[in-house]
Design a protein around this motif. Structure first.
Motif, PDB file in Angstrom:
ATOM      1  N   LYS A  66       0.851  -1.186   0.000  1.00 59.77           N
ATOM      2  CA  LYS A  66       0.000   0.000   0.000  1.00 59.77           C
ATOM      3  C   LYS A  66       0.885   1.234   0.000  1.00 59.77           C
ATOM      4  N   ILE A  67       0.576   2.164  -0.880  1.00 62.20           N
ATOM      5  CA  ILE A  67       1.300   3.433  -0.924  1.00 62.20           C
ATOM      6  C   ILE A  67       0.617   4.379   0.046  1.00 62.20           C
ATOM      7  N   ILE A 132      -2.485   7.229  -7.349  1.00 62.47           N
ATOM      8  CA  ILE A 132      -2.624   6.433  -8.562  1.00 62.47           C
ATOM      9  C   ILE A 132      -1.220   6.182  -9.088  1.00 62.47           C
ATOM     10  N   GLN A 133      -0.950   4.910  -9.373  1.00 65.88           N
ATOM     11  CA  GLN A 133       0.338   4.536  -9.951  1.00 65.88           C
ATOM     12  C   GLN A 133       0.091   4.070 -11.382  1.00 65.88           C
ATOM     13  N   TYR A 134       0.850   4.639 -12.305  1.00 63.84           N
ATOM     14  CA  TYR A 134       0.782   4.285 -13.713  1.00 63.84           C
ATOM     15  C   TYR A 134       2.047   3.499 -14.039  1.00 63.84           C
ATOM     16  N   THR A 159      -2.807   0.587 -14.368  1.00 58.34           N
ATOM     17  CA  THR A 159      -3.103   1.671 -13.441  1.00 58.34           C
ATOM     18  C   THR A 159      -3.578   1.054 -12.127  1.00 58.34           C
ATOM     19  N   TYR A 160      -2.977   1.510 -11.009  1.00 61.58           N
ATOM     20  CA  TYR A 160      -3.361   1.010  -9.685  1.00 61.58           C
ATOM     21  C   TYR A 160      -3.773   2.186  -8.808  1.00 61.58           C
ATOM     22  N   PHE A 161      -4.845   1.988  -8.059  1.00 57.70           N
ATOM     23  CA  PHE A 161      -5.358   3.002  -7.150  1.00 57.70           C
ATOM     24  C   PHE A 161      -5.088   2.571  -5.715  1.00 57.70           C
ATOM     25  N   TYR A 162      -4.640   3.517  -4.894  1.00 57.89           N
ATOM     26  CA  TYR A 162      -4.367   3.263  -3.480  1.00 57.89           C
ATOM     27  C   TYR A 162      -5.048   4.332  -2.650  1.00 57.89           C
ATOM     28  N   ASP A 163      -5.797   3.921  -1.609  1.00 59.19           N
ATOM     29  CA  ASP A 163      -6.424   4.921  -0.746  1.00 59.19           C
ATOM     30  C   ASP A 163      -5.698   5.010   0.570  1.00 59.19           C
TER      31      ASP A 163
END
Length: 163
Positions: A66-67, A132-134, A159-163
């Motif tokens: 997790k970022i 968001i990581q591209y 594309t990855y989404f981190y909350d």
């Protein structure tokens, strides 16, 4: 849709280009406005939000895939792995009638294969953040524009989404 537009604006617009022309906007986003900001003209409550969440170091780390904004010093005994620093010198502000989003690039000099953006969303005083990581397709790396931005309109990859 707003996320993609704000990232593409961040990567593709020159600093003096301040709005999205209405003729290029789809009907759903006709009220969308975007501006390129510097740290000096980014609202202080947004910068203070990031500053407070990171104990003044603007660090970003990765913990258990997790970022997150890092609020501690990362060292060899830490459970966090440093990932980068939130860049405040060029911020994209996108707003509509519901909220205002601020997009910050996260610098990660060790990873040329991806870009990570921090999004800070101000919803009338309630502020949240997400990442968001591209990750670029290694067979189709993005073209660098003359001002060292990435042409995200030609992005292929994950594309990855981190909350």
């Amino acid at each position: 849709m707003l996320i993609g537009i704000s990232f593409s604006l961040y990567q593709c617009q020159k600093a003096d280009d301040t709005t999205i022309p209405e003729e290029n906007a789809e009907s759903e986003i006709a009220h969308l406005k975007a501006f390129n900001l510097t740290a000096e003209n980014t609202p202080s409550h947004i910068l203070n939000f990031v500053k407070t969440r990171t104990n003044d170091n603007f660090g970003v780390s990765i913990v258990k895939n997790k970022i997150k904004l890092s609020n501690s010093d990362v060292n060899e005994f830490s459970r966090e792995t440093p990932l980068g620093i939130v860049q405040t010198n060029k911020v994209v502000q996108v707003y509509n009638e519901r909220n205002t989003k601020y997009t910050f690039k996260v610098s990660d000099p060790t990873n040329a294969g991806s870009v990570i953006n921090l999004f800070v969303v101000d919803m009338d005083g309630d502020i949240i953040e997400y990442f968001i990581q591209y990750i670029f397709d290694p067979n189709n790396l993005p073209q660098l524009l003359s001002y060292w931005a990435i042409d995200i309109s030609r992005f292929t990859g994950d594309t990855y989404f981190y909350d």
